[in-house]
Write a protein that holds these residues in place. Sequence first.
Motif, PDB file in Angstrom:
ATOM      1  N   GLU A 207       0.998  -1.222   0.041  1.00  0.00           N
ATOM      2  CA  GLU A 207       0.222  -0.064   0.137  1.00  0.00           C
ATOM      3  C   GLU A 207       0.769   1.017  -0.126  1.00  0.00           C
ATOM      4  N   GLU A 211       1.135   4.071  -3.256  1.00  0.00           N
ATOM      5  CA  GLU A 211       0.835   5.600  -2.864  1.00  0.00           C
ATOM      6  C   GLU A 211       2.187   6.522  -3.247  1.00  0.00           C
ATOM      7  N   ASP A 214       2.846   7.380  -6.799  1.00  0.00           N
ATOM      8  CA  ASP A 214       1.443   8.367  -7.481  1.00  0.00           C
ATOM      9  C   ASP A 214       2.419   9.690  -7.823  1.00  0.00           C
TER      10      ASP A 214
END
Length: 254
Positions: A207, A211, A214
């Motif tokens: 996770e 992120e 991005d």
Amino acid sequence: MTAARPDVRVALVTGGGGGIGGAVARRLADEGAHIAVVDRDHEADAVAWRIRASGGHAESFLCDVSAEGAVSALVEEVTDRLGTITDVCCVAGSIRRGTVPDLSLADWHRSFADNVDSVFLVCRAVLPLMERAGRGRIVTVASGWGLRAGEKAAAYCAAKAGVVMLTQAMALDHSPAGIRVNCVAPGDTRTPMLAREARQLGQSDTEFLAEAADRPLGRIGTPEDIAAAVAFLAGPDADFITGTVLSVDGGGSV
């Protein structure tokens, strides 16, 4: 003491046992520098061994570069064993994620010791040697969060902003002596420190990495990405560059 040879480039790399520091040490060794791989953990031994196994020149040095006496002894030992230090790459650092209320005073002090004091102490010890030699190159490693704040990273943001300002102040003060001082500001980079951040925030690695990726270029950085920028600023192609901060973050700061 090893006699100074003007044709030999001697690079001291702090945090040299880590992901970015190890990549910097290997890159500069590939370019012909003799490397002092410095870390407070014995990972520096493995990096130095790998460089030597590839035909390069490197020795490892165990040192906590946030400790004043240890740094003075380190610079003396590196000079004795490798010769006059021509390049310094200040990569050592740490992160403790948290807002101001989350952080203890010890967390705050540790962040500044690892990220800012280490740069100050190493440069304070080496700059007089560089001034006497009439040359020198220093590259510090800050962070994109030293230029623009991020969430739950108050101490780290403040410390890395300190690295940026310290770099530019040294560039102003020591340019007349032929010393260039520049800074690389990485974005998220695939290193063990990034995995520690995920744990501090209670997130899974998957996770957290998703992120972090991005950004315009759609991925996180590699240690080699950062090492290439450090090598450029420490190399001859950057001879007219000092006091700059080079963001290497896949467009994350755009």
